[in-house]
Structures are given as structure tokens and as C-alpha cells.
Write a protein that holds these residues in place. Structure first.
Motif, PDB file in Angstrom:
ATOM      1  N   TYR A  24     -18.187  -6.670  -5.702  1.00 29.58           N
ATOM      2  CA  TYR A  24     -17.051  -6.172  -4.934  1.00 29.58           C
ATOM      3  C   TYR A  24     -15.951  -5.707  -5.894  1.00 29.58           C
ATOM      4  O   TYR A  24     -15.021  -6.453  -6.186  1.00 29.58           O
ATOM      5  N   PRO A  25     -16.052  -4.466  -6.401  1.00 30.65           N
ATOM      6  CA  PRO A  25     -15.050  -4.004  -7.364  1.00 30.65           C
ATOM      7  C   PRO A  25     -13.631  -4.034  -6.804  1.00 30.65           C
ATOM      8  O   PRO A  25     -12.670  -4.271  -7.530  1.00 30.65           O
ATOM      9  N   GLU A  26     -13.493  -3.823  -5.513  1.00 32.93           N
ATOM     10  CA  GLU A  26     -12.173  -3.869  -4.898  1.00 32.93           C
ATOM     11  C   GLU A  26     -11.586  -5.284  -4.934  1.00 32.93           C
ATOM     12  O   GLU A  26     -10.392  -5.478  -5.187  1.00 32.93           O
ATOM     13  N   LEU A  27     -12.417  -6.294  -4.734  1.00 34.78           N
ATOM     14  CA  LEU A  27     -11.964  -7.683  -4.811  1.00 34.78           C
ATOM     15  C   LEU A  27     -11.653  -8.068  -6.256  1.00 34.78           C
ATOM     16  O   LEU A  27     -10.637  -8.715  -6.529  1.00 34.78           O
ATOM     17  N   LYS A  28     -12.502  -7.644  -7.191  1.00 31.87           N
ATOM     18  CA  LYS A  28     -12.248  -7.914  -8.613  1.00 31.87           C
ATOM     19  C   LYS A  28     -10.888  -7.370  -9.035  1.00 31.87           C
ATOM     20  O   LYS A  28     -10.139  -8.024  -9.761  1.00 31.87           O
ATOM     21  N   ARG A  29     -10.584  -6.177  -8.565  1.00 28.47           N
ATOM     22  CA  ARG A  29      -9.305  -5.562  -8.949  1.00 28.47           C
ATOM     23  C   ARG A  29      -8.118  -6.344  -8.389  1.00 28.47           C
ATOM     24  O   ARG A  29      -7.126  -6.559  -9.082  1.00 28.47           O
ATOM     25  N   VAL A  30      -8.220  -6.777  -7.144  1.00 30.05           N
ATOM     26  CA  VAL A  30      -7.131  -7.552  -6.537  1.00 30.05           C
ATOM     27  C   VAL A  30      -6.972  -8.900  -7.248  1.00 30.05           C
ATOM     28  O   VAL A  30      -5.854  -9.357  -7.482  1.00 30.05           O
ATOM     29  N   ILE A  31      -8.078  -9.518  -7.621  1.00 27.30           N
ATOM     30  CA  ILE A  31      -8.008 -10.783  -8.368  1.00 27.30           C
ATOM     31  C   ILE A  31      -7.328 -10.556  -9.714  1.00 27.30           C
ATOM     32  O   ILE A  31      -6.486 -11.345 -10.139  1.00 27.30           O
ATOM     33  N   ALA A  32      -7.664  -9.475 -10.387  1.00 23.42           N
ATOM     34  CA  ALA A  32      -7.112  -9.201 -11.712  1.00 23.42           C
ATOM     35  C   ALA A  32      -5.634  -8.839 -11.678  1.00 23.42           C
ATOM     36  O   ALA A  32      -4.881  -9.185 -12.586  1.00 23.42           O
ATOM     37  N   THR A  33      -5.200  -8.149 -10.618  1.00 24.25           N
ATOM     38  CA  THR A  33      -3.824  -7.641 -10.576  1.00 24.25           C
ATOM     39  C   THR A  33      -2.907  -8.414  -9.638  1.00 24.25           C
ATOM     40  O   THR A  33      -1.689  -8.298  -9.751  1.00 24.25           O
ATOM     41  N   SER A  34      -3.471  -9.142  -8.677  1.00 22.19           N
ATOM     42  CA  SER A  34      -2.704  -9.805  -7.610  1.00 22.19           C
ATOM     43  C   SER A  34      -1.891  -8.805  -6.791  1.00 22.19           C
ATOM     44  O   SER A  34      -0.903  -9.158  -6.171  1.00 22.19           O
ATOM     45  N   GLU A  35      -2.315  -7.547  -6.805  1.00 16.19           N
ATOM     46  CA  GLU A  35      -1.643  -6.482  -6.064  1.00 16.19           C
ATOM     47  C   GLU A  35      -2.547  -5.983  -4.937  1.00 16.19           C
ATOM     48  O   GLU A  35      -3.768  -5.954  -5.087  1.00 16.19           O
ATOM     49  N   PRO A  36      -1.961  -5.576  -3.808  1.00 14.21           N
ATOM     50  CA  PRO A  36      -2.778  -4.993  -2.736  1.00 14.21           C
ATOM     51  C   PRO A  36      -3.472  -3.723  -3.215  1.00 14.21           C
ATOM     52  O   PRO A  36      -2.967  -3.019  -4.086  1.00 14.21           O
ATOM     53  N   LEU A  37      -4.629  -3.456  -2.638  1.00 17.29           N
ATOM     54  CA  LEU A  37      -5.390  -2.254  -2.965  1.00 17.29           C
ATOM     55  C   LEU A  37      -5.683  -1.514  -1.669  1.00 17.29           C
ATOM     56  O   LEU A  37      -6.263  -2.087  -0.746  1.00 17.29           O
ATOM     57  N   ILE A  38      -5.280  -0.256  -1.601  1.00 17.14           N
ATOM     58  CA  ILE A  38      -5.541   0.571  -0.423  1.00 17.14           C
ATOM     59  C   ILE A  38      -6.292   1.807  -0.884  1.00 17.14           C
ATOM     60  O   ILE A  38      -5.852   2.509  -1.795  1.00 17.14           O
ATOM     61  N   ILE A  39      -7.444   2.047  -0.263  1.00 18.13           N
ATOM     62  CA  ILE A  39      -8.243   3.232  -0.570  1.00 18.13           C
ATOM     63  C   ILE A  39      -8.442   3.984   0.738  1.00 18.13           C
ATOM     64  O   ILE A  39      -9.119   3.502   1.652  1.00 18.13           O
ATOM     65  N   ASN A  40      -7.822   5.157   0.830  1.00 24.15           N
ATOM     66  CA  ASN A  40      -7.861   5.932   2.069  1.00 24.15           C
ATOM     67  C   ASN A  40      -9.217   6.563   2.340  1.00 24.15           C
ATOM     68  O   ASN A  40      -9.598   6.733   3.490  1.00 24.15           O
ATOM     69  N   ASP A  41      -9.928   6.929   1.291  1.00 19.35           N
ATOM     70  CA  ASP A  41     -11.224   7.584   1.481  1.00 19.35           C
ATOM     71  C   ASP A  41     -12.230   7.021   0.474  1.00 19.35           C
ATOM     72  O   ASP A  41     -12.223   7.411  -0.695  1.00 19.35           O
ATOM     73  N   VAL A  42     -13.075   6.117   0.938  1.00 19.78           N
ATOM     74  CA  VAL A  42     -14.044   5.484   0.043  1.00 19.78           C
ATOM     75  C   VAL A  42     -15.107   6.476  -0.444  1.00 19.78           C
ATOM     76  O   VAL A  42     -15.752   6.233  -1.452  1.00 19.78           O
ATOM     77  N   THR A  43     -15.264   7.591   0.258  1.00 21.26           N
ATOM     78  CA  THR A  43     -16.286   8.569  -0.123  1.00 21.26           C
ATOM     79  C   THR A  43     -15.898   9.362  -1.361  1.00 21.26           C
ATOM     80  O   THR A  43     -16.758   9.955  -2.011  1.00 21.26           O
ATOM     81  N   THR A  44     -14.617   9.386  -1.699  1.00 23.71           N
ATOM     82  CA  THR A  44     -14.175  10.163  -2.856  1.00 23.71           C
ATOM     83  C   THR A  44     -13.550   9.302  -3.953  1.00 23.71           C
ATOM     84  O   THR A  44     -13.221   9.832  -5.012  1.00 23.71           O
TER      85      THR A  44
END
Length: 108
Positions: A24-44
Motif C-alpha cells: 500500500y504505497p499510499e499508506l506507506k507515504r502517510v506513515i512516513a509523513t504523517s500528512e494526509p494524502l489525496i489523489i484525485n485520479d488514481v489512473t494517472t
């Protein structure tokens, strides 16, 4: 590292399911930064290239991962998923670390 899905509106039977954080790269990033992550278009999103097919199969178009913190410890995260079909179908999932101890900021 592992985490536990403690609740999911997408599938209520998924309680206490252990997941590999590395998948889960999105979860890894949130764990590393403690910042919310919003991706509007997962296809791009180049950030999600390795897991794009997983989202496509579930017809997920947008995601948000919001950290849950107390003091300087990340306690878990909430995932919000928006369907590609209507852009209104939503599911939410809440995850905690497998060992139920808070994640320290900056660990991944």
C-alpha cells in the motif's frame, strides 16, 4: 511492517484483517509523513503505478488517506475511496498497526 484493518464499509466482514504495508504505497507515504494524502485520479498518478490495476479492478478513481494521530504518534489511518462509476459511491476503511502500538512519525 503490517497493519490491521479494523473496520471497512466496503466489506464489514474484513474486521481484523492483517495487511502488508509494503503493498500500500499510499499508506506507506502517510506513515512516513504523517500528512494526509489525496489523489484525485488514481489512473494517472505516477505514485500509484505499481498498484493501479488493483484500483482499476475495484473501479476506484480517487482516494484519500487521512492519518489519525495523538501527540507525536500515528495511531492509524482512514482510507476514503471514490468509485469511478458514479463518483459518488464511497467506502471507508480504518487501519491500525498490527501490534496496536502507535507508529512513530517517520517510520515506514
Amino acid at each position: 511492517d503490517k497493519a490491521v484493518v479494523v473496520a471497512s464499509s466496503e466489506n464489514p466482514d474484513v474486521k481484523n484483517t492483517v495487511i502488508e504495508i509494503n503493498k500500500y504505497p499510499e499508506l506507506k507515504r502517510v506513515i512516513a509523513t504523517s500528512e494526509p494524502l489525496i489523489i484525485n485520479d488514481v489512473t494517472t498518478s505516477p505514485f500509484l503505478e505499481e498498484v493501479r490495476e488493483v484500483f482499476a479492478k475495484k473501479q476506484i478513481r480517487s482516494i484519500a488517506v487521512i492519518p489519525i494521530s495523538a501527540a507525536d504518534h500515528l495511531l492509524g489511518a482512514i482510507f476514503l475511496l471514490i468509485s469511478d462509476i458514479t463518483r459518488s459511491s464511497r467506502s471507508a476503511t480504518f487501519m491500525l498497526p498490527e501490534n496496536a502500538r502507535p507508529w512513530s512519525r517517520g517510520t515506514a
